[in-house]
Design a protein around this motif. Sequence first.
Motif, PDB file in Angstrom:
ATOM      1  N   THR A  34       0.838  -1.197   0.000  1.00  0.00           N
ATOM      2  CA  THR A  34       0.000   0.000   0.000  1.00  0.00           C
ATOM      3  C   THR A  34       0.877   1.254   0.000  1.00  0.00           C
ATOM      4  O   THR A  34       1.873   1.322   0.713  1.00  0.00           O
ATOM      5  CB  THR A  34      -0.967   0.035   1.206  1.00  0.00           C
ATOM      6  OG1 THR A  34      -1.628   1.313   1.210  1.00  0.00           O
ATOM      7  CG2 THR A  34      -0.265  -0.165   2.535  1.00  0.00           C
ATOM      8  N   ASN A  62      -5.537   6.579   2.678  1.00  0.00           N
ATOM      9  CA  ASN A  62      -4.963   5.745   3.739  1.00  0.00           C
ATOM     10  C   ASN A  62      -3.575   6.255   4.139  1.00  0.00           C
ATOM     11  O   ASN A  62      -2.749   5.484   4.594  1.00  0.00           O
ATOM     12  CB  ASN A  62      -4.891   4.291   3.242  1.00  0.00           C
ATOM     13  CG  ASN A  62      -4.874   3.297   4.374  1.00  0.00           C
ATOM     14  OD1 ASN A  62      -5.431   3.557   5.435  1.00  0.00           O
ATOM     15  ND2 ASN A  62      -4.207   2.180   4.166  1.00  0.00           N
ATOM     16  N   PHE A 409     -12.537  -0.277   0.488  1.00  0.00           N
ATOM     17  CA  PHE A 409     -11.607  -1.401   0.609  1.00  0.00           C
ATOM     18  C   PHE A 409     -12.270  -2.738   0.897  1.00  0.00           C
ATOM     19  O   PHE A 409     -11.605  -3.759   0.929  1.00  0.00           O
ATOM     20  CB  PHE A 409     -10.581  -1.105   1.715  1.00  0.00           C
ATOM     21  CG  PHE A 409      -9.828   0.180   1.490  1.00  0.00           C
ATOM     22  CD1 PHE A 409      -9.048   0.334   0.345  1.00  0.00           C
ATOM     23  CD2 PHE A 409      -9.907   1.227   2.391  1.00  0.00           C
ATOM     24  CE1 PHE A 409      -8.358   1.519   0.114  1.00  0.00           C
ATOM     25  CE2 PHE A 409      -9.211   2.403   2.177  1.00  0.00           C
ATOM     26  CZ  PHE A 409      -8.435   2.562   1.036  1.00  0.00           C
ATOM     27  N   LEU A 418      -4.401   0.094  -3.528  1.00  0.00           N
ATOM     28  CA  LEU A 418      -3.366   1.056  -3.150  1.00  0.00           C
ATOM     29  C   LEU A 418      -1.966   0.484  -3.372  1.00  0.00           C
ATOM     30  O   LEU A 418      -0.973   1.107  -3.015  1.00  0.00           O
ATOM     31  CB  LEU A 418      -3.524   1.433  -1.670  1.00  0.00           C
ATOM     32  CG  LEU A 418      -4.886   1.996  -1.242  1.00  0.00           C
ATOM     33  CD1 LEU A 418      -4.857   2.383   0.233  1.00  0.00           C
ATOM     34  CD2 LEU A 418      -5.271   3.195  -2.086  1.00  0.00           C
TER      35      LEU A 418
HETATM   36  C1  LIG Z   1      -3.959   1.221   5.126  1.00  0.00           C
HETATM   37  O1  LIG Z   1      -2.779   1.471   5.887  1.00  0.00           O
HETATM   38  C2  LIG Z   1      -2.582   0.559   6.934  1.00  0.00           C
HETATM   39  C3  LIG Z   1      -1.380   1.060   7.741  1.00  0.00           C
HETATM   40  O2  LIG Z   1      -0.293   1.265   6.890  1.00  0.00           O
HETATM   41  C4  LIG Z   1      -2.376  -0.832   6.367  1.00  0.00           C
HETATM   42  O3  LIG Z   1      -2.193  -1.762   7.391  1.00  0.00           O
HETATM   43  C5  LIG Z   1      -3.594  -1.197   5.533  1.00  0.00           C
HETATM   44  O4  LIG Z   1      -3.368  -2.431   4.898  1.00  0.00           O
HETATM   45  C6  LIG Z   1      -3.845  -0.143   4.486  1.00  0.00           C
HETATM   46  N1  LIG Z   1      -5.054  -0.454   3.751  1.00  0.00           N
HETATM   47  C7  LIG Z   1      -5.063  -0.693   2.455  1.00  0.00           C
HETATM   48  C8  LIG Z   1      -6.374  -0.986   1.851  1.00  0.00           C
HETATM   49  O5  LIG Z   1      -4.069  -0.639   1.759  1.00  0.00           O
END
Ligand SMILES: *[C@@H]1O[C@H](CO)[C@@H](O)[C@H](O)[C@H]1NC(C)=O
Length: 541
Positions: A34, A62, A409, A418
């Motif tokens: 991400t 995010n 998501f 992402l």
């Molecule tokens: C959003 O960020 C958090 C912390 O970095 C991470 O754990 C999570 O997987 C992320 N969500 C997505 C949909 O990428």
Amino acid sequence: MSTVFASSIVLILLISQLNFPAATAANWSILQPTIGVSAMHMQLLHNDRVIIFDRTDFGPSNLTLPSGKCRADPNDRVLKLDCTAHSVEYDISADSYRPLTLLTDTWCSSATVAPDGRLFQTGGFNDGERAVRIFPSCENTDCDWLENPVGLAVRRWYASNQILPDGRSIIVGGRRQFNYEFYPKDSVSGVLNLPFLSNTKDPEENNLYPFLHLNVDGNLFIFANNRAILFDYKRSQIVRTYPTMPGGDPRNYPSSGSSVMLPLTTTAPLEAEVLVCGGSPKGSYNQSSKDGTFMKALSTCGRIQITNPSPIWQMETMPLARVMGDMVLLPTGKDVLIINGAGAGTAGWELGRDPVLCPVIYRPDEPSGSRFFVQSPSSIPRLYHSTAVLLRDGRVLVGGSNPHIYYNFSGVEYPTELSLEAFSPDYLGQDASIFRPEILTPSSELELSYGKEFILRFNANTLRNKVVIVTMLSPAFATHSFSMNQRLLVLATDGVMSILESSYSVRVAAPPSGTLAPPGYYMVFVVNEGIPSEGVWVHIQ
Ligand SMILES: *[C@@H]1O[C@H](CO)[C@@H](O)[C@H](O)[C@H]1NC(C)=O
Ligand SMILES: *[C@@H]1O[C@H](CO)[C@@H](O)[C@H](O)[C@H]1NC(C)=O
Ligand SMILES: *[C@@H]1O[C@H](CO)[C@@H](O)[C@H](O)[C@H]1NC(C)=O
Ligand SMILES: *[C@@H]1O[C@H](CO)[C@@H](O)[C@H](O)[C@H]1NC(C)=O
């Protein structure tokens, strides 16, 4: 694991059914699970960092902005106070990213890298529709977006840009804009009419993000919907009207096919060909948005010699139907990668189906009928709002996909993506290593002059017949299935000279003019038996 396995079976089935050869050394790897924002727009700069952004009216991303920064925007349609980032700078060698601060809405915008290496990003939506945003290519990590909310003469949402020989950009179209303008502005020209854009507008508006290519004669090739013209933008005159593409189906947003100008040679006779691939049939947008019927995407490509006074479209069939694909010129000078997208539906919120996980390579120099090569699949669907750009090391950076109106998501088909992924074409495989050249000098950025020679020194373990080709490639701005300013030149060379064992030099002619190579930064590659070196950055002005 199981997804990858399942996709491999799908690939094998596809290949056995269609009789298209498959490459095996190519592979995928996830670089970042991400980056906090969805890579709707991407541009590689000459500091080997990629500027990535989506839109400011997506709701919270995010990724939190640093040091308590927030964007307080009374015009934002979703969040009046947003403390999250909608843009990042991705550092390729460090494989790291940092948040950037956007103040106005960049949704469905366009961009050009200026001759001095700064990113000039234009238009968008709402409070960003006339904005020009500049991102400098910096050494350190403290630079950020600089925004002028009224840099454009009119609003530009879904417009396309092309850099010109004089270093300015022409910005063409956008929703309800049947005209063009230049950036930076000059004192004479304001907004100039382009009736071709209103003539190609159909009820589904399949003429947005027109495909622009600067022809080798200095005129601009413009493709919208199913038609194309050669346009003298200085005199506002149509120089040539090309035949309608056979079949008549639309190829531009929201029917989103993709297009490239095929690799150019810089010596006479100067010729240029354009390739347009995929899209969705007429009526696809209406059917998917109103009836929930997702029509199969187009499987055809049209290829046309745009320098020919009476050209015809040569139609070819891809092994996989595709809408919302991205076309990326690979540094070999013989390969066009077609990647991302869907097998059914169209661009627009929630309107794509059947992700196409396998890229396809098109080899323009192979005999007609045997030009397509199916590649190994990714496991991640990349539909609406996904992108792909070539990196200097030969990999293709792939990101984005968000068919939803906000970040979403979970609980939806094709959640907002992402992640950043790299596709490594088979020339990066182990088998190619004996041929792979390594450029020794220049060892840092080289300044070129139009029409002057320069020397490249390189190593190669195996160099049969002492023949290499040298390619020069502009880093493109990718969004909505079209890579603006993408251009590949095959440069003239004289013979390769041996220096020491496995060490060689080649004299190369820089492009003769800004018409062939508009000013700015390019990557130069030495290609030995189809295997490219890592590129080196050059600048020409
Ligand atoms: C959003 O960020 C958090 C912390 O970095 C991470 O754990 C999570 O997987 C992320 N969500 C997505 C949909 O990428
Ligand atoms: C699509 O729908 C619009 C609005 O209902 C209509 O005006 C248009 O004719 C339709 N277009 C096609 C190609 O069916
Ligand atoms: C995400 O999609 C689900 C299912 O359609 C919906 O209930 C939810 O409100 C959406 N979330 C956002 C942030 O739009
Ligand atoms: C993918 O290919 C690259 C280049 O050949 C190689 O370096 C890498 O190890 C490969 N990765 C995987 C997971 O096979």
